[in-house]
Design a protein around this motif. Structure first.
Motif, PDB file in Angstrom:
ATOM      1  N   ARG A  25      18.883   8.467   5.626  1.00 37.74           N
ATOM      2  CA  ARG A  25      19.848   7.365   5.778  1.00 37.74           C
ATOM      3  C   ARG A  25      19.114   6.057   6.032  1.00 37.74           C
ATOM      4  O   ARG A  25      19.538   5.233   6.839  1.00 37.74           O
ATOM      5  N   LEU A  26      18.019   5.866   5.331  1.00 42.43           N
ATOM      6  CA  LEU A  26      17.199   4.681   5.543  1.00 42.43           C
ATOM      7  C   LEU A  26      17.611   3.556   4.603  1.00 42.43           C
ATOM      8  O   LEU A  26      17.943   3.796   3.433  1.00 42.43           O
ATOM      9  N   GLY A  27      17.552   2.334   5.105  1.00 42.37           N
ATOM     10  CA  GLY A  27      17.802   1.178   4.268  1.00 42.37           C
ATOM     11  C   GLY A  27      16.619   0.899   3.355  1.00 42.37           C
ATOM     12  O   GLY A  27      15.516   1.446   3.542  1.00 42.37           O
ATOM     13  N   LEU A  28      16.838   0.036   2.378  1.00 44.37           N
ATOM     14  CA  LEU A  28      15.808  -0.264   1.394  1.00 44.37           C
ATOM     15  C   LEU A  28      14.560  -0.854   2.037  1.00 44.37           C
ATOM     16  O   LEU A  28      13.432  -0.527   1.660  1.00 44.37           O
ATOM     17  N   SER A  29      14.741  -1.707   3.044  1.00 43.50           N
ATOM     18  CA  SER A  29      13.593  -2.361   3.663  1.00 43.50           C
ATOM     19  C   SER A  29      12.693  -1.353   4.374  1.00 43.50           C
ATOM     20  O   SER A  29      11.463  -1.455   4.325  1.00 43.50           O
ATOM     21  N   VAL A  30      13.287  -0.366   5.038  1.00 44.07           N
ATOM     22  CA  VAL A  30      12.487   0.657   5.724  1.00 44.07           C
ATOM     23  C   VAL A  30      11.799   1.551   4.707  1.00 44.07           C
ATOM     24  O   VAL A  30      10.631   1.935   4.878  1.00 44.07           O
ATOM     25  N   LYS A  31      12.498   1.894   3.633  1.00 42.81           N
ATOM     26  CA  LYS A  31      11.875   2.696   2.572  1.00 42.81           C
ATOM     27  C   LYS A  31      10.669   1.976   1.991  1.00 42.81           C
ATOM     28  O   LYS A  31       9.621   2.593   1.717  1.00 42.81           O
ATOM     29  N   LEU A  32      10.794   0.670   1.794  1.00 41.96           N
ATOM     30  CA  LEU A  32       9.679  -0.120   1.275  1.00 41.96           C
ATOM     31  C   LEU A  32       8.513  -0.103   2.253  1.00 41.96           C
ATOM     32  O   LEU A  32       7.351   0.050   1.858  1.00 41.96           O
ATOM     33  N   TYR A  33       8.822  -0.240   3.531  1.00 37.22           N
ATOM     34  CA  TYR A  33       7.766  -0.261   4.544  1.00 37.22           C
ATOM     35  C   TYR A  33       7.045   1.084   4.586  1.00 37.22           C
ATOM     36  O   TYR A  33       5.814   1.147   4.711  1.00 37.22           O
ATOM     37  N   ILE A  34       7.796   2.176   4.467  1.00 32.34           N
ATOM     38  CA  ILE A  34       7.187   3.510   4.451  1.00 32.34           C
ATOM     39  C   ILE A  34       6.281   3.658   3.235  1.00 32.34           C
ATOM     40  O   ILE A  34       5.169   4.212   3.333  1.00 32.34           O
ATOM     41  N   PHE A  35       6.715   3.161   2.090  1.00 31.58           N
ATOM     42  CA  PHE A  35       5.887   3.215   0.885  1.00 31.58           C
ATOM     43  C   PHE A  35       4.581   2.456   1.106  1.00 31.58           C
ATOM     44  O   PHE A  35       3.493   2.950   0.755  1.00 31.58           O
ATOM     45  N   MET A  36       4.664   1.279   1.687  1.00 38.07           N
ATOM     46  CA  MET A  36       3.451   0.479   1.919  1.00 38.07           C
ATOM     47  C   MET A  36       2.516   1.175   2.901  1.00 38.07           C
ATOM     48  O   MET A  36       1.297   1.174   2.728  1.00 38.07           O
ATOM     49  N   MET A  37       3.081   1.786   3.942  1.00 36.88           N
ATOM     50  CA  MET A  37       2.254   2.483   4.913  1.00 36.88           C
ATOM     51  C   MET A  37       1.609   3.727   4.310  1.00 36.88           C
ATOM     52  O   MET A  37       0.451   4.039   4.607  1.00 36.88           O
ATOM     53  N   LYS A  38       2.343   4.442   3.491  1.00 36.65           N
ATOM     54  CA  LYS A  38       1.786   5.629   2.833  1.00 36.65           C
ATOM     55  C   LYS A  38       0.507   5.298   2.084  1.00 36.65           C
ATOM     56  O   LYS A  38      -0.473   6.064   2.089  1.00 36.65           O
ATOM     57  N   HIS A  39       0.503   4.149   1.434  1.00 36.66           N
ATOM     58  CA  HIS A  39      -0.619   3.772   0.575  1.00 36.66           C
ATOM     59  C   HIS A  39      -1.578   2.796   1.247  1.00 36.66           C
ATOM     60  O   HIS A  39      -2.450   2.235   0.573  1.00 36.66           O
ATOM     61  N   GLY A  40      -1.414   2.608   2.552  1.00 38.66           N
ATOM     62  CA  GLY A  40      -2.341   1.768   3.301  1.00 38.66           C
ATOM     63  C   GLY A  40      -2.355   0.320   2.845  1.00 38.66           C
ATOM     64  O   GLY A  40      -3.407  -0.336   2.897  1.00 38.66           O
ATOM     65  N   LEU A  41      -1.198  -0.189   2.421  1.00 36.36           N
ATOM     66  CA  LEU A  41      -1.108  -1.557   1.906  1.00 36.36           C
ATOM     67  C   LEU A  41      -0.938  -2.523   3.076  1.00 36.36           C
ATOM     68  O   LEU A  41       0.158  -2.993   3.381  1.00 36.36           O
ATOM     69  N   ALA A  42      -2.044  -2.803   3.730  1.00 40.94           N
ATOM     70  CA  ALA A  42      -2.006  -3.583   4.959  1.00 40.94           C
ATOM     71  C   ALA A  42      -1.525  -5.014   4.738  1.00 40.94           C
ATOM     72  O   ALA A  42      -0.740  -5.550   5.536  1.00 40.94           O
ATOM     73  N   LEU A  43      -1.992  -5.649   3.677  1.00 43.64           N
ATOM     74  CA  LEU A  43      -1.616  -7.042   3.438  1.00 43.64           C
ATOM     75  C   LEU A  43      -0.117  -7.195   3.167  1.00 43.64           C
ATOM     76  O   LEU A  43       0.529  -8.073   3.756  1.00 43.64           O
ATOM     77  N   PRO A  44       0.485  -6.367   2.297  1.00 44.17           N
ATOM     78  CA  PRO A  44       1.939  -6.458   2.134  1.00 44.17           C
ATOM     79  C   PRO A  44       2.699  -6.169   3.430  1.00 44.17           C
ATOM     80  O   PRO A  44       3.714  -6.815   3.716  1.00 44.17           O
ATOM     81  N   CYS A  45       2.221  -5.208   4.228  1.00 44.96           N
ATOM     82  CA  CYS A  45       2.851  -4.945   5.529  1.00 44.96           C
ATOM     83  C   CYS A  45       2.804  -6.192   6.396  1.00 44.96           C
ATOM     84  O   CYS A  45       3.794  -6.551   7.052  1.00 44.96           O
ATOM     85  N   TRP A  46       1.660  -6.848   6.403  1.00 42.44           N
ATOM     86  CA  TRP A  46       1.485  -8.067   7.194  1.00 42.44           C
ATOM     87  C   TRP A  46       2.458  -9.152   6.736  1.00 42.44           C
ATOM     88  O   TRP A  46       3.137  -9.785   7.557  1.00 42.44           O
ATOM     89  N   ALA A  47       2.550  -9.358   5.427  1.00 41.88           N
ATOM     90  CA  ALA A  47       3.395 -10.423   4.885  1.00 41.88           C
ATOM     91  C   ALA A  47       4.872 -10.170   5.184  1.00 41.88           C
ATOM     92  O   ALA A  47       5.604 -11.079   5.608  1.00 41.88           O
ATOM     93  N   VAL A  48       5.320  -8.939   4.964  1.00 42.38           N
ATOM     94  CA  VAL A  48       6.726  -8.594   5.192  1.00 42.38           C
ATOM     95  C   VAL A  48       7.081  -8.737   6.667  1.00 42.38           C
ATOM     96  O   VAL A  48       8.141  -9.270   7.030  1.00 42.38           O
ATOM     97  N   THR A  49       6.186  -8.287   7.546  1.00 38.94           N
ATOM     98  CA  THR A  49       6.444  -8.356   8.984  1.00 38.94           C
ATOM     99  C   THR A  49       6.512  -9.803   9.457  1.00 38.94           C
ATOM    100  O   THR A  49       7.409 -10.185  10.219  1.00 38.94           O
ATOM    101  N   LYS A  50       5.553 -10.601   9.035  1.00 38.93           N
ATOM    102  CA  LYS A  50       5.539 -12.010   9.435  1.00 38.93           C
ATOM    103  C   LYS A  50       6.799 -12.725   8.949  1.00 38.93           C
ATOM    104  O   LYS A  50       7.406 -13.521   9.678  1.00 38.93           O
ATOM    105  N   LEU A  51       7.193 -12.442   7.731  1.00 35.14           N
ATOM    106  CA  LEU A  51       8.381 -13.074   7.161  1.00 35.14           C
ATOM    107  C   LEU A  51       9.630 -12.672   7.939  1.00 35.14           C
ATOM    108  O   LEU A  51      10.461 -13.520   8.301  1.00 35.14           O
ATOM    109  N   PHE A  52       9.753 -11.368   8.227  1.00 37.25           N
ATOM    110  CA  PHE A  52      10.948 -10.876   8.913  1.00 37.25           C
ATOM    111  C   PHE A  52      11.071 -11.477  10.307  1.00 37.25           C
ATOM    112  O   PHE A  52      12.122 -12.010  10.675  1.00 37.25           O
ATOM    113  N   PHE A  53      10.020 -11.388  11.106  1.00 40.88           N
ATOM    114  CA  PHE A  53      10.124 -11.849  12.490  1.00 40.88           C
ATOM    115  C   PHE A  53      10.232 -13.367  12.578  1.00 40.88           C
ATOM    116  O   PHE A  53      10.907 -13.887  13.473  1.00 40.88           O
ATOM    117  N   SER A  54       9.597 -14.072  11.683  1.00 33.97           N
ATOM    118  CA  SER A  54       9.738 -15.527  11.678  1.00 33.97           C
ATOM    119  C   SER A  54      11.185 -15.912  11.406  1.00 33.97           C
ATOM    120  O   SER A  54      11.748 -16.801  12.054  1.00 33.97           O
TER     121      SER A  54
END
Length: 352
Positions: free
Chosen positions: A313-342
């Motif tokens: 029952r995950l939303g699209l944003s969490v699914k995307l984050y899980i995909f990025m973490m699975k593949h160790g995509l640190a830079l996209p994780c950083w960008a998405v997190t900074k954008l969201f919290f800002s």
């Protein structure tokens, strides 16, 4: 006479707000209450304040101990309590005057071992509106075999942080024997999810659990330091310990296999751990933060959870984050997190 309620208050570095907390308990409409103030080696004036309250009020006991953390403090309070029912209030929070009257009445009406209410997050910064949190269960009462209906979704219902019973000990009233029976299971080293390990074990031993719908008498205080949050470089290791302890409780109780739900909960917290690293780590360079994120994503426990979780029952944003973490995509994780919290803090800071 009504059963005695012992309210246990762990006290540490709260000299400016301790009075607000204790006075709210003294103001309870429930008549048979004792208050256990547990000074956890506080270095400020809290020890003297606790002693002063004990001198002025016959139903207040002041207990002093070496600093050992939140769990050790409330466990020490349990050992000194004399009530048949136990409640917990953290020393920087406060409660509505009828909280224990309502909880005790609900417990008596249903013959329950645990009675539950909701809480309100009150922010020091008034530009942040209060936020409510409560249980996500359907019925007012679950007794006997009805409790088993909660097992498949107790710790995770398939969504992100999908806990159906709100895990805070402070919103609940417990029968004393339920707490005493589990004291040895509550590891004092756990500092993330310490309430969850307590409530989880207690619910599994309960014969009946009830809630008061749409009732939010507990005020959880968010001061400025709570809101901005402190960077915790050991957060991932702390949630690994929580997972280990939850699995240990599940195995010892033996009423249901909670391991898939515990894995799901761990993954939810692991995602938060990565976000904590990105948003709050201001001591390391940008390159080092990315290296830290990559290492966290590649951690064996995290990878196992990423590939074997059962959250559907995950939303699209969490699914995307899980995909990025699975593949160790640190830079996209950083960008998405900074954008969201800002965006999040920019919007909520302007909500009146």
């Amino acid at each position: 006479m009504k059963e005695k309620i012992s309210v246990i208050v762990p006290v540490y570095r709260v000299q400016d707000v301790l009075g607000r907390c204790v006075d709210s308990i003294l103001a309870q409409t429930y008549e048979n209450i004792e208050i256990i103030l547990v000074d956890d080696g506080s270095p400020d004036s809290c020890p003297a304040l606790c002693d002063d309250y004990a001198r002025r009020y016959s139903n207040i006991l002041s207990v002093h101990k070496k600093n050992g953390g939140l769990t050790s403090a409330w466990k020490e309070g349990v050992r000194h309590a004399s009530g048949e029912l136990l409640g917990f209030v953290d020393s920087d929070d406060w409660i509505e005057a009828d909280m224990y009257e309502w909880l005790a009445a609900s417990m008596e009406r249903h013959g329950a071992d645990i009675a539950m209410a909701g809480l309100v997050f009150d922010y020091e910064d008034k530009s942040y509106p209060p936020r409510r949190e409560t249980n996500r269960i359907e019925r007012e009462c679950y007794c006997g075999e009805e409790l088993e209906e909660l097992w498949p979704v107790l710790l995770n219902d398939g969504s992100f942080i999908g806990r159906t019973i709100q895990p805070s000990r402070v919103t609940k009233l417990f029968r004393r024997e339920l707490v005493e029976r589990n004291l040895q299971l509550w590891d004092e080293r756990v500092s993330v999810g310490e309430d969850l390990q307590m409530v989880f074990a207690a619910v599994l031993d309960a014969r009946c659990v009830c809630q008061i719908p749409d009732y939010y008498p507990y005020h959880y205080w968010y001061n400025q330091s709570s809101m901005t949050g402190q960077y915790d470089a050991k957060y991932l290791e702390k949630i690994k310990l929580l997972r280990e302890k939850l699995e240990d409780i599940s195995e010892k109780k033996g009423v249901y296999d909670f391991r898939p739900q515990i894995r799901n909960d761990f993954l939810s917290l692991a995602i938060m751990a990565v976000k904590n690293e990105i948003w709050r780590n201001r001591q390391d360079s940008f390159r080092q933060v990315l290296q830290n994120v990559r290492a966290m994503c590649q951690d064996g426990s995290v990878q196992e959870a990423l590939y074997h979780h059962t959250m559907d029952r995950l939303g699209l944003s969490v699914k995307l984050y899980i995909f990025m973490m699975k593949h160790g995509l640190a830079l996209p994780c950083w960008a998405v997190t900074k954008l969201f919290f800002s965006f999040y803090y920019g919007v909520t800071s302007h909500v009146q």
